[in-house]
Design a protein around this motif. Structure first.
Motif, PDB file in Angstrom:
ATOM      1  N   PRO A 102      -1.105 -15.944   0.970  1.00  0.00           N
ATOM      2  CA  PRO A 102       0.293 -16.202   0.928  1.00  0.00           C
ATOM      3  C   PRO A 102       1.045 -17.224   2.158  1.00  0.00           C
ATOM      4  N   PRO A 103       2.240 -17.707   1.975  1.00  0.00           N
ATOM      5  CA  PRO A 103       2.834 -18.540   2.890  1.00  0.00           C
ATOM      6  C   PRO A 103       3.051 -17.943   4.168  1.00  0.00           C
ATOM      7  N   ARG A 104       3.086 -18.668   5.137  1.00  0.00           N
ATOM      8  CA  ARG A 104       3.201 -18.152   6.453  1.00  0.00           C
ATOM      9  C   ARG A 104       4.363 -17.194   6.732  1.00  0.00           C
ATOM     10  N   ALA A 105       5.525 -17.464   5.973  1.00  0.00           N
ATOM     11  CA  ALA A 105       6.747 -16.640   6.171  1.00  0.00           C
ATOM     12  C   ALA A 105       6.266 -15.233   5.757  1.00  0.00           C
ATOM     13  N   ILE A 106       5.258 -14.976   4.708  1.00  0.00           N
ATOM     14  CA  ILE A 106       5.021 -13.658   4.414  1.00  0.00           C
ATOM     15  C   ILE A 106       4.198 -12.975   5.398  1.00  0.00           C
ATOM     16  N   LEU A 107       3.136 -14.016   5.655  1.00  0.00           N
ATOM     17  CA  LEU A 107       1.942 -13.306   6.663  1.00  0.00           C
ATOM     18  C   LEU A 107       2.532 -12.947   8.086  1.00  0.00           C
ATOM     19  N   GLU A 108       3.733 -13.733   8.436  1.00  0.00           N
ATOM     20  CA  GLU A 108       4.191 -13.300   9.799  1.00  0.00           C
ATOM     21  C   GLU A 108       5.634 -12.057   9.555  1.00  0.00           C
ATOM     22  N   ASP A 109       5.443 -11.583   8.328  1.00  0.00           N
ATOM     23  CA  ASP A 109       6.541 -10.489   8.181  1.00  0.00           C
ATOM     24  C   ASP A 109       5.811  -9.323   7.681  1.00  0.00           C
ATOM     25  N   GLU A 110       5.443  -8.221   8.575  1.00  0.00           N
ATOM     26  CA  GLU A 110       4.750  -7.265   8.159  1.00  0.00           C
ATOM     27  C   GLU A 110       5.133  -6.586   6.713  1.00  0.00           C
ATOM     28  N   GLU A 111       6.483  -6.201   6.683  1.00  0.00           N
ATOM     29  CA  GLU A 111       6.996  -5.769   5.538  1.00  0.00           C
ATOM     30  C   GLU A 111       6.458  -6.369   4.131  1.00  0.00           C
ATOM     31  N   LEU A 112       7.062  -7.823   4.295  1.00  0.00           N
ATOM     32  CA  LEU A 112       6.692  -8.540   3.007  1.00  0.00           C
ATOM     33  C   LEU A 112       4.828  -8.525   2.754  1.00  0.00           C
ATOM     34  N   LEU A 113       4.098  -8.861   3.625  1.00  0.00           N
ATOM     35  CA  LEU A 113       3.058  -8.575   3.572  1.00  0.00           C
ATOM     36  C   LEU A 113       2.523  -7.404   2.791  1.00  0.00           C
ATOM     37  N   ARG A 114       2.877  -6.305   3.360  1.00  0.00           N
ATOM     38  CA  ARG A 114       2.472  -5.112   2.882  1.00  0.00           C
ATOM     39  C   ARG A 114       2.978  -5.068   1.394  1.00  0.00           C
ATOM     40  N   GLU A 115       3.980  -5.572   1.026  1.00  0.00           N
ATOM     41  CA  GLU A 115       4.568  -5.481  -0.317  1.00  0.00           C
ATOM     42  C   GLU A 115       3.926  -6.414  -1.162  1.00  0.00           C
ATOM     43  N   ARG A 116       3.411  -7.456  -0.819  1.00  0.00           N
ATOM     44  CA  ARG A 116       2.335  -8.518  -1.436  1.00  0.00           C
ATOM     45  C   ARG A 116       1.107  -7.958  -1.849  1.00  0.00           C
ATOM     46  N   ILE A 117       0.432  -7.216  -0.697  1.00  0.00           N
ATOM     47  CA  ILE A 117      -0.953  -6.475  -0.924  1.00  0.00           C
ATOM     48  C   ILE A 117      -0.672  -5.453  -1.933  1.00  0.00           C
ATOM     49  N   ASN A 118       0.476  -4.666  -1.772  1.00  0.00           N
ATOM     50  CA  ASN A 118       0.585  -3.347  -2.680  1.00  0.00           C
ATOM     51  C   ASN A 118       0.712  -4.056  -4.225  1.00  0.00           C
ATOM     52  N   THR A 119       1.569  -4.995  -4.487  1.00  0.00           N
ATOM     53  CA  THR A 119       1.664  -5.489  -5.795  1.00  0.00           C
ATOM     54  C   THR A 119       0.522  -6.121  -6.283  1.00  0.00           C
ATOM     55  N   THR A 120      -0.356  -6.741  -5.526  1.00  0.00           N
ATOM     56  CA  THR A 120      -1.649  -7.342  -6.150  1.00  0.00           C
ATOM     57  C   THR A 120      -2.654  -6.376  -6.422  1.00  0.00           C
ATOM     58  N   ALA A 121      -2.670  -5.352  -5.522  1.00  0.00           N
ATOM     59  CA  ALA A 121      -3.502  -4.083  -5.822  1.00  0.00           C
ATOM     60  C   ALA A 121      -3.404  -3.312  -7.144  1.00  0.00           C
ATOM     61  N   THR A 122      -2.153  -3.175  -7.089  1.00  0.00           N
ATOM     62  CA  THR A 122      -1.232  -2.439  -8.339  1.00  0.00           C
ATOM     63  C   THR A 122      -1.652  -3.328  -9.594  1.00  0.00           C
ATOM     64  N   SER A 123      -1.295  -4.580  -9.393  1.00  0.00           N
ATOM     65  CA  SER A 123      -1.429  -5.267 -10.500  1.00  0.00           C
ATOM     66  C   SER A 123      -3.089  -5.306 -11.083  1.00  0.00           C
ATOM     67  N   LEU A 124      -3.944  -5.588 -10.059  1.00  0.00           N
ATOM     68  CA  LEU A 124      -5.476  -5.473 -10.373  1.00  0.00           C
ATOM     69  C   LEU A 124      -5.801  -3.985 -11.163  1.00  0.00           C
ATOM     70  N   LEU A 125      -5.319  -3.084 -10.504  1.00  0.00           N
ATOM     71  CA  LEU A 125      -5.715  -1.629 -10.989  1.00  0.00           C
ATOM     72  C   LEU A 125      -5.091  -1.731 -12.423  1.00  0.00           C
ATOM     73  N   GLY A 126      -4.040  -2.142 -12.564  1.00  0.00           N
ATOM     74  CA  GLY A 126      -3.391  -2.091 -14.091  1.00  0.00           C
ATOM     75  C   GLY A 126      -4.037  -3.076 -15.107  1.00  0.00           C
ATOM     76  N   ILE A 127      -4.605  -3.934 -14.461  1.00  0.00           N
ATOM     77  CA  ILE A 127      -5.518  -4.747 -15.380  1.00  0.00           C
ATOM     78  C   ILE A 127      -6.730  -4.320 -16.021  1.00  0.00           C
ATOM     79  N   ILE A 128      -7.301  -3.124 -15.127  1.00  0.00           N
ATOM     80  CA  ILE A 128      -8.739  -2.475 -15.564  1.00  0.00           C
ATOM     81  C   ILE A 128      -8.260  -1.177 -16.018  1.00  0.00           C
ATOM     82  N   GLY A 129      -6.850  -0.852 -16.271  1.00  0.00           N
ATOM     83  CA  GLY A 129      -6.551   0.293 -16.929  1.00  0.00           C
ATOM     84  C   GLY A 129      -6.327   1.676 -15.946  1.00  0.00           C
TER      85      GLY A 129
END
Length: 141
Positions: A102-129
């Motif tokens: 992620p861009p530096r602005a997200i890396l430096e914002d704990e809330e945004l980073l947590r949201e990015r991680i959550n979205t990515t993990a949820t998407s991956l889990l969704g892809i595998i059902g």
């Protein structure tokens, strides 16, 4: 044209030809899209072959009661966009890009980073059902 939104998913790629809308149905409109090898096989120049294609489409559409005016109205009333996974032939779509750092602005914002991680993990889990909360659910593996 009737204000009915539509999204067409085209795994074979043949619906993209519907974007070849030429209201005037002139041979010059068809020229960039003809297969020159087909023209050669028929003993025609590319220009002659384009003219034959223009006539073919003009006559075919007329037999269905369609005209260049209707094609013009379609082009004026709709937005056409082609998204292409793994290709630059349209607007490229790739889930792999979402795995980039992620861009530096997200890396430096704990809330945004947590949201990015959550979205990515949820998407991956969704892809595998798997429907689970990647942060709170117990491991299922």
């Amino acid at each position: 044209m009737d204000s009915i939104p539509a999204i067409a998913i085209d795994p074979k790629g043949d619906l993209t030809n519907l974007l070849l809308t030429f209201p005037d149905l002139k041979p010059g409109d068809f020229s960039p899209w003809i297969n020159e090898e087909d023209a050669r096989k028929k003993g025609l120049s590319p220009e002659e072959y384009a003219a034959k294609q223009a006539d073919f489409w003009k006559n075919g559409l007329a037999s269905w009661g369609e005209s260049g005016d209707r094609i013009r109205r379609l082009r004026q009333s709709a937005d056409f966009v082609i998204y292409t996974p793994g290709s630059t032939a349209g607007i490229p779509v790739s889930i792999l890009k979402s795995f980039a750092a992620p861009p530096r602005a997200i890396l430096e914002d704990e809330e945004l980073l947590r949201e990015r991680i959550n979205t990515t993990a949820t998407s991956l889990l969704g892809i595998i059902g798997i429907e689970a909360d990647p942060i709170k659910s117990r491991s299922i593996f």
